[in-house]
Design a protein around this motif. Structure first.
Motif, mmCIF file in Angstrom:
data_model
loop_
_atom_site.group_PDB
_atom_site.id
_atom_site.type_symbol
_atom_site.label_atom_id
_atom_site.label_comp_id
_atom_site.label_asym_id
_atom_site.label_seq_id
_atom_site.Cartn_x
_atom_site.Cartn_y
_atom_site.Cartn_z
ATOM 1 N N VAL A 166 0.857 -1.183 0.000
ATOM 2 C CA VAL A 166 0.000 0.000 0.000
ATOM 3 C C VAL A 166 0.893 1.233 0.000
ATOM 4 N N ILE A 167 0.434 2.286 -0.679
ATOM 5 C CA ILE A 167 1.122 3.580 -0.671
ATOM 6 C C ILE A 167 0.175 4.580 -0.024
ATOM 7 N N TYR A 168 0.670 5.315 0.974
ATOM 8 C CA TYR A 168 -0.160 6.320 1.621
ATOM 9 C C TYR A 168 0.704 7.493 2.062
ATOM 10 N N GLY A 169 0.035 8.565 2.477
ATOM 11 C CA GLY A 169 0.751 9.701 3.014
ATOM 12 C C GLY A 169 0.226 11.030 2.517
ATOM 13 N N LYS A 170 0.654 12.093 3.186
ATOM 14 C CA LYS A 170 0.322 13.475 2.853
ATOM 15 C C LYS A 170 -1.172 13.718 2.716
ATOM 16 N N GLY A 171 -1.968 13.088 3.544
ATOM 17 C CA GLY A 171 -3.393 13.355 3.588
ATOM 18 C C GLY A 171 -4.204 12.780 2.448
ATOM 19 N N GLY A 172 -3.578 12.118 1.512
ATOM 20 C CA GLY A 172 -4.300 11.539 0.381
ATOM 21 C C GLY A 172 -4.829 10.153 0.710
ATOM 22 N N ALA A 173 -5.619 9.623 -0.182
ATOM 23 C CA ALA A 173 -6.156 8.281 0.002
ATOM 24 C C ALA A 173 -5.058 7.242 -0.238
ATOM 25 N N ALA A 174 -5.159 6.138 0.464
ATOM 26 C CA ALA A 174 -4.205 5.053 0.298
ATOM 27 C C ALA A 174 -4.454 4.345 -1.031
ATOM 28 N N THR A 175 -3.372 3.891 -1.656
ATOM 29 C CA THR A 175 -3.459 3.177 -2.921
ATOM 30 C C THR A 175 -2.962 1.758 -2.711
ATOM 31 N N ALA A 176 -3.832 0.786 -2.926
ATOM 32 C CA ALA A 176 -3.455 -0.620 -2.779
ATOM 33 C C ALA A 176 -2.783 -1.084 -4.058
ATOM 34 N N ILE A 177 -1.600 -1.674 -3.918
ATOM 35 C CA ILE A 177 -0.833 -2.145 -5.068
ATOM 36 C C ILE A 177 -0.297 -3.539 -4.785
ATOM 37 N N SER A 178 0.283 -4.140 -5.808
ATOM 38 C CA SER A 178 1.028 -5.387 -5.631
ATOM 39 C C SER A 178 2.337 -5.252 -6.407
ATOM 40 N N VAL A 179 3.395 -5.802 -5.824
ATOM 41 C CA VAL A 179 4.709 -5.780 -6.455
ATOM 42 C C VAL A 179 5.174 -7.216 -6.626
ATOM 43 N N LYS A 180 5.978 -7.473 -7.662
ATOM 44 C CA LYS A 180 6.518 -8.816 -7.840
ATOM 45 C C LYS A 180 7.429 -9.126 -6.656
ATOM 46 N N THR A 181 7.245 -10.279 -6.083
ATOM 47 C CA THR A 181 8.006 -10.654 -4.893
ATOM 48 C C THR A 181 9.502 -10.665 -5.174
ATOM 49 N N GLU A 182 9.917 -11.243 -6.279
ATOM 50 C CA GLU A 182 11.345 -11.289 -6.608
ATOM 51 C C GLU A 182 11.922 -9.889 -6.777
ATOM 52 N N HIS A 193 6.095 -14.831 10.428
ATOM 53 C CA HIS A 193 7.112 -15.273 11.367
ATOM 54 C C HIS A 193 7.336 -16.788 11.353
ATOM 55 N N LEU A 194 6.423 -17.553 10.806
ATOM 56 C CA LEU A 194 6.597 -19.000 10.760
ATOM 57 C C LEU A 194 7.320 -19.468 9.510
ATOM 58 N N LYS A 195 7.007 -18.885 8.373
ATOM 59 C CA LYS A 195 7.575 -19.346 7.117
ATOM 60 C C LYS A 195 8.611 -18.384 6.548
ATOM 61 N N ASP A 196 8.851 -17.264 7.222
ATOM 62 C CA ASP A 196 9.901 -16.316 6.864
ATOM 63 C C ASP A 196 9.790 -15.794 5.429
ATOM 64 N N TYR A 197 8.670 -15.162 5.110
ATOM 65 C CA TYR A 197 8.515 -14.481 3.838
ATOM 66 C C TYR A 197 7.805 -13.148 4.085
ATOM 67 N N VAL A 198 7.939 -12.237 3.133
ATOM 68 C CA VAL A 198 7.323 -10.919 3.271
ATOM 69 C C VAL A 198 5.819 -11.060 3.091
ATOM 70 N N TYR A 199 5.095 -10.550 4.043
ATOM 71 C CA TYR A 199 3.637 -10.664 4.081
ATOM 72 C C TYR A 199 2.954 -9.449 3.457
ATOM 73 N N HIS A 200 3.534 -8.266 3.710
ATOM 74 C CA HIS A 200 2.932 -7.016 3.239
ATOM 75 C C HIS A 200 3.962 -5.900 3.380
ATOM 76 N N VAL A 201 3.911 -4.918 2.474
ATOM 77 C CA VAL A 201 4.829 -3.775 2.531
ATOM 78 C C VAL A 201 4.011 -2.490 2.549
ATOM 79 N N ASP A 202 4.357 -1.584 3.454
ATOM 80 C CA ASP A 202 3.741 -0.261 3.511
ATOM 81 C C ASP A 202 4.752 0.772 3.026
ATOM 82 N N PHE A 203 4.353 1.542 2.019
ATOM 83 C CA PHE A 203 5.181 2.625 1.498
ATOM 84 C C PHE A 203 4.507 3.941 1.877
#
Length: 95
Positions: free
Chosen positions: A33-49, A82-92
């Motif tokens: 997700v991208i958020y900040g500066k009073g604007g609405a949050a934007t839900a996105i997806s990025v390639k894991t690799e 925490h169990l499988k050691d992979y990125v679950y979500h990223v906040d920008f």
């Protein structure tokens, strides 16, 4: 450092929730997700690799390329499974 090193390609996402995120991760993408500066949050997806390569550089600022626009962002939080050691979500946050 060239500008291309810190660019991460992304795409908007329209499905939300646990099941949608699970399907997204299974297909090789990480919800974010991208958020900040009073604007609405934007839900996105990025390639894991691509995210893993960018995160390994440990830069202060990244550029998200989405639908022909480039958005300067900083990483606010990275959530890990925490169990499988992979990125679950990223906040920008907008830089």
């Amino acid at each position: 450092m060239s500008k291309a090193e810190n660019v991460i390609a992304a795409q908007p996402r329209s499905e939300f929730g646990d099941n949608a995120s699970r399907r997204l991760r299974k297909s090789g993408f990480t919800p974010a997700v991208i958020y900040g500066k009073g604007g609405a949050a934007t839900a996105i997806s990025v390639k894991t690799e691509e995210w893993q390569v960018a995160a390994a550089r440990k830069l202060d600022q990244y550029v998200i390329a989405i639908e022909g626009k480039e958005i300067a962002v900083k990483v606010q939080e990275v959530q890990y499974n925490h169990l499988k050691d992979y990125v679950y979500h990223v906040d920008f946050v907008l830089a």
